[in-house]
Design an enzyme around this catalytic site. Structure first.
Site, mmCIF file in Angstrom:
data_model
loop_
_atom_site.group_PDB
_atom_site.id
_atom_site.type_symbol
_atom_site.label_atom_id
_atom_site.label_comp_id
_atom_site.label_asym_id
_atom_site.label_seq_id
_atom_site.Cartn_x
_atom_site.Cartn_y
_atom_site.Cartn_z
ATOM 1 N N ASP A 1 -7.367 1.127 -4.749
ATOM 2 C CA ASP A 1 -6.392 0.373 -3.969
ATOM 3 C C ASP A 1 -6.740 -1.088 -3.727
ATOM 4 O O ASP A 1 -6.707 -1.571 -2.584
ATOM 5 C CB ASP A 1 -6.099 1.052 -2.634
ATOM 6 C CG ASP A 1 -4.677 0.712 -2.151
ATOM 7 O OD1 ASP A 1 -3.748 0.815 -2.973
ATOM 8 O OD2 ASP A 1 -4.502 0.329 -0.992
ATOM 9 N N SER B 1 -11.511 -1.189 -2.395
ATOM 10 C CA SER B 1 -11.215 -2.522 -1.893
ATOM 11 C C SER B 1 -12.308 -3.510 -2.304
ATOM 12 O O SER B 1 -12.522 -3.727 -3.492
ATOM 13 C CB SER B 1 -10.997 -2.474 -0.388
ATOM 14 O OG SER B 1 -10.249 -3.573 0.048
ATOM 15 N N HIS C 1 -4.048 2.562 2.774
ATOM 16 C CA HIS C 1 -5.010 1.799 1.979
ATOM 17 C C HIS C 1 -6.296 2.586 1.736
ATOM 18 O O HIS C 1 -6.880 2.528 0.664
ATOM 19 C CB HIS C 1 -5.318 0.483 2.696
ATOM 20 C CG HIS C 1 -6.361 -0.353 2.022
ATOM 21 N ND1 HIS C 1 -6.328 -0.645 0.682
ATOM 22 C CD2 HIS C 1 -7.483 -0.947 2.509
ATOM 23 C CE1 HIS C 1 -7.377 -1.404 0.358
ATOM 24 N NE2 HIS C 1 -8.096 -1.591 1.458
#
Length: 373
Positions: free
Chosen positions: A205, A179, A331
């Site tokens: 992700d 992220s 996630h």
């Protein structure tokens, strides 16, 4: 921030337990909320202590606090976990967490990598306001979280680690970021901050397009979270029940590092993500182009193909990076599926590290040995 906003976009706010459905987690007044500083992180005081790292030694060999002083009087104390490579010739994996997360989010993945590739080194870092602290010359905590600053922090942590362990030069580096961490490692690669030491980088992700879209929902998601927890067990349970994390073992390893205990015994978030809102667009703007243009092998791991934006779709069709999709994970795919993530990372390293290639013998050498060719 995409870290939790991506999770929000996947699960939808309505799918999360509402605060009034979790009375054992939620603080009943605003006392614990007021303990959250206006900076990005709650700084421990004499009556407010961080949760102890749970079994970090099961996943990493050493824990370092890397201290640094600047000529103008600024100081830093960077927090990292380190497992040295067996020889200087094998790669060092450098792991950078997402916003609101910590180095312990990589604990299970790091363990799985070492099982498959015991010779490799691992350095899991924590950003400022997430476990590391930086002070300016006046002694004030520097809470700047721009992508330029975070990328330079990462480069500095590598240089400080090199000095601490006495390496004459850095080993070959593979950067892995989840992220926000994906944006940071992309920035480091695109700016060439590691020079020829960078072998490749992997982003977990996050892509620019979906990250920017998710930012519009981020504040609503943050408001839906409990402000505090009665215990660490309650915090772990909330992460599992809300589907923020889908692997209970990883939740037990990583969640305690996200919290601080207040004088009344409750546990509050270490990082106040709402206060970082002014940086959210800065983190991800232009990330797709930087990812494609950076030097080194490239890997993108996603929880769904719908996250590819147009620029990355074109780059993927042109073979500019390796794409892997884990549709069964959330996630935090490296926590939800640490073994599978480790398998992909190990294969990526082995395929791109020339020191691990076994080349066939030269014909001239075979002839000198009297062998027929």
């Amino acid at each position: 921030m995409s870290d939790l906003a991506k999770h929000f976009a996947k699960t939808k706010l309505s799918a999360l337990p509402a605060p009034d459905e979790l009375p054992e987690y939620e603080d009943e007044d605003s006392s614990s909320a007021s303990s959250m500083s206006s900076t990005g992180t709650v700084i421990p005081s004499n009556t407010q202590r961080p949760a102890p790292a749970i079994h970090w030694s099961d996943y990493f060999a050493q824990e370092f606090y890397l201290e640094w002083s600047s000529p103008d009087g600024g100081k830093a104390k960077f927090h990292v976990y380190f497992t040295p490579p067996t020889t200087p010739k094998v790669p060092l994996l450098v792991l950078h967490h997402g916003a609101g997360s910590s180095a312990m989010s990589f604990a299970l993945m790091a363990q799985e990598v070492k099982r498959s590739m015991p010779e490799v080194g691992i350095l899991a870092v924590e950003a400022r306001e997430h476990g590391s602290v930086v002070w300016d010359a006046s002694g004030t905590i520097n809470t700047t979280l721009s992508i330029d600053v975070l990328s330079q922090d990462l480069a500095s942590m590598l240089q400080l680690t090199q000095a601490k362990v006495g390496w004459p030069q850095l080993p070959m580096i593979v950067l892995i970021g989840h992220s926000l961490g994906g944006a940071v490692v992309t920035e480091v690669a695109s700016k060439g901050l590691l020079g020829n030491s960078l072998l490749g980088y992997a982003v977990l992700d996050v892509v620019e397009g979906s990250a920017m879209e998710a930012l519009t929902h981020m504040q609503a998601y943050l408001l839906s979270r409990p402000k505090s927890f009665a215990s660490l067990d309650a915090a772990v349970d909330w992460h599992i029940r809300s589907r923020t994390l889908r692997n209970s073992e990883s939740a037990r390893a990583s969640v305690p590092s996200l919290l601080l205990q207040t004088p009344d015994g409750r546990w509050v978030w270490r990082t106040d993500l709402s206060s970082t809102a002014s940086y959210w667009e800065n983190w991800f703007t232009g990330m797709s182009r930087k990812f494609l243009d950076g030097k080194g092998a490239k890997l993108l791991l996603l929880a769904g193909t719908d996250r590819l934006d147009k620029e990355l779709m074109i780059g993927q069709m042109q073979g500019k990076f390796q794409l892997q999709v884990f549709p069964a994970s959330g996630h935090f795919l490296h926590e939800d599926q640490p073994e599978k993530t480790a398998d992909v990372v190990v294969e990526f390293v082995r395929r791109n590290d020339r020191s691990m290639l076994v080349l066939p013998p030269k014909v001239s050498d075979l002839l000198r040995q009297g062998k027929k060719v």
